[in-house]
Design a protein around this motif. Structure first.
Motif, short mmCIF file in Angstrom:
data_model
loop_
_atom_site.label_atom_id
_atom_site.label_comp_id
_atom_site.label_asym_id
_atom_site.label_seq_id
_atom_site.Cartn_x
_atom_site.Cartn_y
_atom_site.Cartn_z
N GLU A 1 -5.73 3.90 -11.70
CA GLU A 1 -6.48 2.76 -12.61
C GLU A 1 -7.86 2.42 -12.10
OE1 GLU A 1 -6.43 -1.53 -14.50
OE2 GLU A 1 -4.57 -0.72 -13.38
N GLY A 2 -8.27 2.35 -10.99
CA GLY A 2 -9.49 2.11 -10.33
C GLY A 2 -10.19 3.24 -10.26
N MET A 3 -9.94 4.33 -9.81
CA MET A 3 -10.68 5.44 -9.73
C MET A 3 -10.87 6.20 -11.21
SD MET A 3 -11.56 5.85 -6.66
CE MET A 3 -11.18 5.31 -5.05
N THR A 4 -9.93 6.09 -11.92
CA THR A 4 -10.32 6.24 -13.42
C THR A 4 -11.33 5.66 -14.17
OG1 THR A 4 -8.07 7.34 -13.74
CG2 THR A 4 -9.11 6.86 -15.87
N LEU B 1 -5.09 -9.56 -4.52
CA LEU B 1 -4.23 -8.81 -3.68
C LEU B 1 -4.95 -8.63 -2.14
CD1 LEU B 1 -3.52 -5.62 -5.90
CD2 LEU B 1 -1.84 -7.08 -5.07
N ASP B 2 -5.98 -8.63 -2.11
CA ASP B 2 -6.60 -8.63 -0.82
C ASP B 2 -6.53 -9.95 -0.09
OD1 ASP B 2 -8.68 -7.05 1.15
OD2 ASP B 2 -9.85 -9.17 0.90
N ARG B 3 -6.50 -11.00 -0.82
CA ARG B 3 -6.09 -12.50 -0.23
C ARG B 3 -4.67 -12.35 0.26
NH1 ARG B 3 -9.12 -15.69 -4.77
NH2 ARG B 3 -11.46 -15.74 -3.61
N LEU B 4 -3.80 -11.84 -0.59
CA LEU B 4 -2.45 -11.67 0.02
C LEU B 4 -2.19 -10.88 1.15
CD1 LEU B 4 -0.57 -11.20 -3.38
CD2 LEU B 4 -0.67 -13.42 -2.01
N ILE B 5 -2.83 -9.71 1.43
CA ILE B 5 -2.88 -8.80 2.17
C ILE B 5 -3.54 -9.43 3.45
CG2 ILE B 5 -3.56 -6.52 3.32
CD1 ILE B 5 -3.26 -5.43 0.34
N SER B 6 -4.40 -10.11 3.46
CA SER B 6 -5.33 -10.69 4.42
C SER B 6 -4.45 -11.93 5.01
CB SER B 6 -6.65 -11.37 4.15
OG SER B 6 -7.54 -10.53 3.72
N ASP B 7 -3.76 -12.68 4.36
CA ASP B 7 -2.83 -13.55 4.56
C ASP B 7 -1.65 -13.27 5.24
OD1 ASP B 7 -4.85 -15.47 3.94
OD2 ASP B 7 -3.70 -15.99 2.04
N ASP B 8 -1.46 -11.91 5.28
CA ASP B 8 -0.01 -11.26 5.76
C ASP B 8 -0.21 -11.34 7.32
OD1 ASP B 8 2.24 -10.29 5.50
OD2 ASP B 8 1.66 -8.37 4.86
N ARG B 9 -0.02 -12.43 7.79
CA ARG B 9 -0.04 -12.26 9.29
C ARG B 9 1.28 -12.59 9.74
NH1 ARG B 9 -3.81 -16.31 8.00
NH2 ARG B 9 -5.96 -15.45 7.37
N PRO B 10 1.48 -12.27 10.64
CA PRO B 10 2.90 -12.33 11.55
C PRO B 10 3.17 -14.00 11.54
CG PRO B 10 1.84 -11.13 12.96
CD PRO B 10 0.75 -11.43 11.70
N VAL C 1 0.80 -1.26 0.06
CA VAL C 1 0.06 -0.01 -0.05
C VAL C 1 0.92 1.22 -0.05
CG1 VAL C 1 -1.82 -1.24 1.18
CG2 VAL C 1 -0.26 -0.03 2.54
N ALA C 2 2.15 0.98 0.27
CA ALA C 2 2.96 2.33 0.24
C ALA C 2 3.66 2.23 -0.98
CB ALA C 2 3.84 2.18 1.37
N SER C 3 3.51 1.37 -2.02
CA SER C 3 4.35 1.35 -3.29
C SER C 3 3.77 2.21 -4.43
CB SER C 3 4.52 -0.21 -3.66
OG SER C 3 3.28 -0.56 -4.10
N GLU C 4 4.73 2.36 -5.13
CA GLU C 4 4.29 2.85 -6.65
C GLU C 4 3.25 2.11 -7.29
OE1 GLU C 4 3.62 6.37 -8.83
OE2 GLU C 4 5.17 6.13 -7.23
N SER C 5 3.31 0.84 -6.98
CA SER C 5 2.19 -0.08 -7.81
C SER C 5 1.10 0.15 -7.33
CB SER C 5 2.86 -1.39 -7.47
OG SER C 5 3.74 -1.68 -8.05
N PHE C 6 0.79 0.30 -5.87
CA PHE C 6 -0.54 0.64 -5.43
C PHE C 6 -1.17 1.98 -5.96
CE2 PHE C 6 -3.17 2.79 -2.26
CZ PHE C 6 -4.38 1.81 -2.43
N LYS C 7 -0.32 3.08 -6.05
CA LYS C 7 -0.69 4.19 -6.60
C LYS C 7 -1.22 4.12 -7.91
CE LYS C 7 2.43 6.77 -3.31
NZ LYS C 7 3.75 7.54 -3.20
#
Length: 174
Positions: A33-36, A144-153, A22-28
């Protein structure tokens, strides 16, 4: 023969995909893209799409109405997800707060396919293109949401029971 130590003792914190993405250029770029796509779709449905829908046969007009509602719902889910992730990126929400927000607007993966590909083919090409773009973007975001959700310690490494027994035997029998 020496005892092999198989534990990792690296004190570096685990890199969490969600925080870095979420801090990356890819997210930006994904956000833009989504908002456009949201803006383009709104402009189409309020302008040329409205005019094109009036020229359709009755059954195609019904398909137009249902598909444009599905498209709008899909884009609202996309925009909501993107805005929550941007809030995480800007420090307005933590990942755990974002997970709580996620329960309010769910990214649904399945849609009823009542219209079918044949009826969608009768829709204006502009609407077909917007539907296809939104489905591709939606699939990427679900991934991406699955990757983020699975991102547990990850849990702390444990000593292998076999090596623990081996060490106990070595101590006992010297």
């Amino acid at each position: 023969m020496g005892v092999m130590d198989v534990m990792f003792r690296d004190e570096q914190p685990t890199v969490r995909f969600g925080e870095t993405f979420v801090a990356s250029e890819s997210f930006k770029m994904l956000f833009r893209e989504g908002m456009t796509l949201v803006e383009e779709t709104a402009a189409y449905l309020d302008g040329p799409g409205r005019d094109e829908s009036r020229l359709l046969a009755r059954h195609a007009a019904l398909t137009y109405a249902s598909e444009s509602m599905r498209l709008t719902t899909r884009l609202m889910q996309i925009a909501s997800w993107l805005l929550v992730q941007r809030a995480v990126s800007e420090g307005e929400l933590s990942l755990s707060e974002a997970a709580e927000e996620k329960t309010r607007v769910r990214l649904s993966n399945s849609e009823p396919n009542e219209g079918g590909a044949v009826l969608i083919a009768e829709l204006p090409l502009s609407l077909q293109a917007l539907i296809a773009q939104s489905k591709r973007l939606h699939a990427r975001i679900i991934h991406l949401d699955r990757l983020i959700s699975d991102d547990r310690p990850t849990p702390e490494p444990r000593v292998s029971p076999v090596f623990a027994q081996h060490d106990m035997l070595r101590v006992a029998f010297g």
